[in-house]
Design an enzyme around this catalytic site. Structure first.
Site, PDB file in Angstrom:
ATOM      1  N   LYS A 138      13.047   1.585  -3.974  1.00 24.68           N
ATOM      2  CA  LYS A 138      12.247   1.679  -2.752  1.00 24.68           C
ATOM      3  C   LYS A 138      12.443   0.435  -1.893  1.00 24.68           C
ATOM      4  O   LYS A 138      12.829  -0.637  -2.387  1.00 24.68           O
ATOM      5  CB  LYS A 138      10.771   1.847  -3.092  1.00 24.68           C
ATOM      6  CG  LYS A 138      10.155   0.708  -3.891  1.00 24.68           C
ATOM      7  CD  LYS A 138       8.726   1.041  -4.266  1.00 24.68           C
ATOM      8  CE  LYS A 138       8.130  -0.030  -5.170  1.00 24.68           C
ATOM      9  NZ  LYS A 138       6.758   0.303  -5.584  1.00 24.68           N
ATOM     10  N   LYS A 191      10.760  -1.738   1.640  1.00 23.75           N
ATOM     11  CA  LYS A 191       9.559  -1.873   2.458  1.00 23.75           C
ATOM     12  C   LYS A 191       9.770  -2.833   3.623  1.00 23.75           C
ATOM     13  O   LYS A 191      10.359  -3.901   3.440  1.00 23.75           O
ATOM     14  CB  LYS A 191       8.384  -2.340   1.588  1.00 23.75           C
ATOM     15  CG  LYS A 191       8.034  -1.343   0.487  1.00 23.75           C
ATOM     16  CD  LYS A 191       6.879  -1.804  -0.376  1.00 23.75           C
ATOM     17  CE  LYS A 191       6.510  -0.736  -1.403  1.00 23.75           C
ATOM     18  NZ  LYS A 191       5.388  -1.150  -2.270  1.00 23.75           N
ATOM     19  N   CYS A 230      -6.076  -0.846  -6.377  1.00 24.08           N
ATOM     20  CA  CYS A 230      -5.267   0.375  -6.457  1.00 24.08           C
ATOM     21  C   CYS A 230      -6.097   1.487  -7.093  1.00 24.08           C
ATOM     22  O   CYS A 230      -7.162   1.231  -7.659  1.00 24.08           O
ATOM     23  CB  CYS A 230      -4.003   0.112  -7.270  1.00 24.08           C
ATOM     24  SG  CYS A 230      -4.331  -0.163  -9.026  1.00 24.08           S
ATOM     25  N   CYS A 282      -3.800   7.431 -11.708  1.00 26.47           N
ATOM     26  CA  CYS A 282      -2.428   6.921 -11.798  1.00 26.47           C
ATOM     27  C   CYS A 282      -1.974   6.864 -13.251  1.00 26.47           C
ATOM     28  O   CYS A 282      -2.636   6.227 -14.092  1.00 26.47           O
ATOM     29  CB  CYS A 282      -2.333   5.535 -11.176  1.00 26.47           C
ATOM     30  SG  CYS A 282      -0.675   4.821 -11.306  1.00 26.47           S
ATOM     31  N   CYS A 299       0.397  -2.683  -6.674  1.00 30.12           N
ATOM     32  CA  CYS A 299       0.263  -1.894  -5.447  1.00 30.12           C
ATOM     33  C   CYS A 299      -0.789  -2.441  -4.490  1.00 30.12           C
ATOM     34  O   CYS A 299      -0.704  -2.200  -3.293  1.00 30.12           O
ATOM     35  CB  CYS A 299      -0.049  -0.432  -5.797  1.00 30.12           C
ATOM     36  SG  CYS A 299       1.326   0.397  -6.633  1.00 30.12           S
TER      37      CYS A 299
END
Length: 513
Positions: free
Chosen positions: A155, A157, A373, A379, A423
């Protein structure tokens, strides 16, 4: 769980109302505002997925690029100011997001049977930058000219902001862009930062959180080409053999910034100029009422851990629907109501207050800067509590403040995550609690209120019921021994961890009690 993609956190009125409906009909009855200015919708069943996804797409939204090994949601300040630098930062975020959005039609084939609902034409400069292959950056005759068939190693960002405004946690991103304007306020270019990232793995010192460092300055007309060159450098040289080490921060850490800059310049085709001087950064929450500069107002509302549900959700829906308001999501999990007429301020304030959406002077300062988070039960990576645990943690911190004699308007930045992936960006907090076992946290100290200094691991395996044993001595000695205007994070860094542990071991209680 599904996640939307909203560059700059922009959410049109129609999309907000759609997400609100979907949460009730197909989710768990709540919406979640994320730390990257998007929605998360939890509890969607597989057989409802196409209905939910197509509803989002048909109502001015999308999920394309919100997850996966590609560029994620591009951050920018959520404040809808009619100021040239803010507008330019948000426009740049939109253009960078468009540049790096997957180009194949599969997404629309899958979810809306090939229909295209995002009909706005892309700016010509985006199309030109994407198609440019003068430096060998593109895959020729590919539906994905930038990503190819493998996409990125991991990923990616990006955040865009203006000087002083660190509402976006700029240095935690793979790429950070800062608008540089002339003396008349006209944007001229960008300072670029590279190599930030929060994720790590417990007991593996070869994985680490890292803040971005300066790469250089580019004129504004070159920014898309510079961003593309950085992405291509990560695409071609980022590790693909082990996902733990595939973020761009590891490439830069391995190479060093000079080699990284040299390689990026080959794809960019120019040398970067020296970074321009910038003023000090500040965290800006944009809570409360603010003039936009165009005759209208905006109102920033604090939402604990970004969870919108119950009476709050119902009231927000009524206000947003009645006044036809667009909204924006902040990187601190809050919501901004935009384009409010002056005569609407009083009735809106009254209705929101009745639902617990209070003006900032009535919200504990600790809550205003805290983040968590989702963790349990939502999660699968969670080791311990975060969102469900942080309300009691903040109350206990406030009680410790009172016990040692700290004032109500004093605060520390507290961030809690249920695992080390980070996160909620705990590694930038003054107090970071990172789940490392059942009801247990690794404690990180040393971040700053403006999110410009990374914290360090202070203690492992601190049980939730032992937080007072660790923090009450530290808060007491901060009150007693801090320098003028010294934040808690700065205090812990100045004293060093050995001294802090001595203070904990020798603490006999506050004389205030």
């Amino acid at each position: 769980m599904l996640r939307t993609k909203n560059p700059s956190g922009k959410v049109p009125n129609q999309l907000y109302l759609t997400m609100d409906d979907l949460a009730d009909e197909f989710g768990i009855g709540t919406l979640r505002l994320t730390t990257r200015q998007t929605f998360q919708l939890h509890g969607v069943l597989k057989h409802d997925l196409k209905t939910v996804m197509s509803s989002i797409i048909r109502n001015m939204g999308r999920t394309l690029g919100a997850c996966g090994d590609l560029n994620r949601n591009v951050l920018a300040p959520a404040a809808p100011y009619a100021k040239r630098d803010y507008l330019f930062a948000q426009e740049t975020a939109d253009n960078v997001a468009a540049l790096l959005t997957p180009q194949s039609g599969f997404y629309y084939d899958m979810w809306v049977d090939g229909e295209r609902f995002m009909t706005a034409e892309e700016p010509p400069e985006v199309v030109e930058a994407r198609n440019d292959n003068s430096r060998g950056t593109n895959f020729v005759d590919s539906p994905e000219p930038i990503y190819g068939t493998q996409f990125l190693p991991r990923k990616f960002k990006i955040a865009v902001t203006v000087p002083t405004d660190n509402s976006v946690d700029l240095l935690t991103n793979d790429i950070g862009l800062v608008v540089v304007s002339d003396e008349n306020g006209e944007p001229q270019g960008f300072n670029i930062y590279v190599g930030g990232g929060m994720g790590r793995t417990h007991r593996m010192e070869s994985t680490f959180a890292r803040i971005a460092e300066p790469l250089g300055y580019v004129p504004k007309e070159d920014i898309l080409y510079a961003v593309k060159a950085i992405v291509v450098t990560q695409r071609e040289h980022g590790r693909r053999d082990d996902r733990k080490y595939s973020r761009m921060k590891y490439l830069i850490s391995s190479w060093g910034i000079e080699k990284f800059r040299d390689v990026v310049e080959q794809y960019y085709g120019k040398k970067f100029e020296a970074s321009r001087d910038l003023p000090e950064w500040e965290f800006k929450s944009y809570l409360g009422w603010h003039e936009q500069g165009d005759g209208a107002w905006f109102c920033g509302l604090h939402v604990d851990s970004g969870r919108v549900g119950g009476n709050m959700k119902k009231t927000l829906r009524e206000v947003i629907e009645k006044y036809k308001l667009d909204v924006r999501i902040t990187p601190n999990q809050n919501i901004v109501l935009c384009d409010i007429k002056s005569e609407w301020k009083r009735p809106i304030t009254t209705v929101l207050a009745q639902a617990g959406l209070l003006q900032p002077e009535f919200v504990d300062p600790l809550n205003q800067t805290a983040m968590a988070c989702p963790a349990f039960p939502l999660c699968p990576l969670a080791i311990t509590e975060a969102e469900r645990g942080i309300p009691s943690i903040l109350k206990r911190v406030r009680a410790m403040f009172e016990k040692v004699g700290l004032e109500y308007d004093e605060s520390v930045v507290v961030r809690v995550t249920g695992c080390p992936n980070g996160c909620a960006r705990p590694y930038m907090a003054e107090v970071g609690l990172v789940g490392d076992g059942p009801n247990s946290y690794q404690v990180w100290l040393g971040g700053t209120p403006n999110q410009t200094q990374i914290a360090r691991a202070f203690m492992d395996k601190v049980k939730i019921h032992d937080l007072e044993k660790v923090f009450e001595p530290l808060f007491y000695n901060w009150k007693l021994g801090r320098q003028a205007k010294e934040s808690f994070g700065e205090f812990t860094t100045r004293l060093g961890f050995e001294k802090l542990k001595e203070l904990i071991d020798s603490y006999e209680g506050s004389p205030n009690n």
